[in-house]
Design a protein around this motif. Structure first.
Motif, PDB file in Angstrom:
ATOM      1  N   TYR A  42       0.833  -1.179   0.000  1.00  0.00           N
ATOM      2  CA  TYR A  42       0.000   0.000   0.000  1.00  0.00           C
ATOM      3  C   TYR A  42       0.875   1.238   0.000  1.00  0.00           C
ATOM      4  O   TYR A  42       1.974   1.228   0.545  1.00  0.00           O
ATOM      5  CB  TYR A  42      -0.906   0.015   1.223  1.00  0.00           C
ATOM      6  N   GLU A  57      -5.094   6.393  -0.264  1.00  0.00           N
ATOM      7  CA  GLU A  57      -4.467   5.072  -0.237  1.00  0.00           C
ATOM      8  C   GLU A  57      -4.521   4.462  -1.624  1.00  0.00           C
ATOM      9  O   GLU A  57      -5.518   4.573  -2.321  1.00  0.00           O
ATOM     10  CB  GLU A  57      -5.217   4.164   0.731  1.00  0.00           C
ATOM     11  N   SER A  58      -3.445   3.815  -2.017  1.00  0.00           N
ATOM     12  CA  SER A  58      -3.430   3.064  -3.267  1.00  0.00           C
ATOM     13  C   SER A  58      -2.580   1.820  -3.051  1.00  0.00           C
ATOM     14  O   SER A  58      -1.800   1.739  -2.112  1.00  0.00           O
ATOM     15  CB  SER A  58      -2.866   3.903  -4.412  1.00  0.00           C
ATOM     16  N   SER A  59      -2.787   0.840  -3.889  1.00  0.00           N
ATOM     17  CA  SER A  59      -1.945  -0.351  -3.819  1.00  0.00           C
ATOM     18  C   SER A  59      -1.157  -0.436  -5.114  1.00  0.00           C
ATOM     19  O   SER A  59      -1.646  -0.097  -6.174  1.00  0.00           O
ATOM     20  CB  SER A  59      -2.784  -1.605  -3.594  1.00  0.00           C
TER      21      SER A  59
END
Length: 75
Positions: free
Chosen positions: A1, A72-74
């Motif tokens: 993440y 948030e990003s993955s």
């Protein structure tokens, strides 16, 4: 993440982004320490706080209440 924060000066209050992202962090964490939400003593690494998912979510919510947005990003 990955978590990304972009913040700007609050034009109404005049509070600079540096004060918002560092000073507000202290004002969020101090009551958590007082309520024993954070029980570690001494220097506590941000990574350790982030590993406590409920605490991390509470921190993100507190930022959002202050108009500090963290995305948030993955990858």
């Amino acid at each position: 993440y990955a978590y990304d924060m972009v913040d700007y000066k609050d034009m109404e209050s005049g509070v600079l982004s540096m004060g918002r992202t560092t000073g507000y962090t202290g004002s969020i964490l101090a009551p958590m320490i007082h309520r024993d939400r954070i029980s570690q003593t001494g220097v506590v690494e941000p990574e350790r706080l982030g590993a406590d998912i409920p605490l991390f979510e509470e921190l993100l919510d507190s930022y959002a209440q202050r108009d500090i947005i963290i995305r948030e990003s993955s990858r």
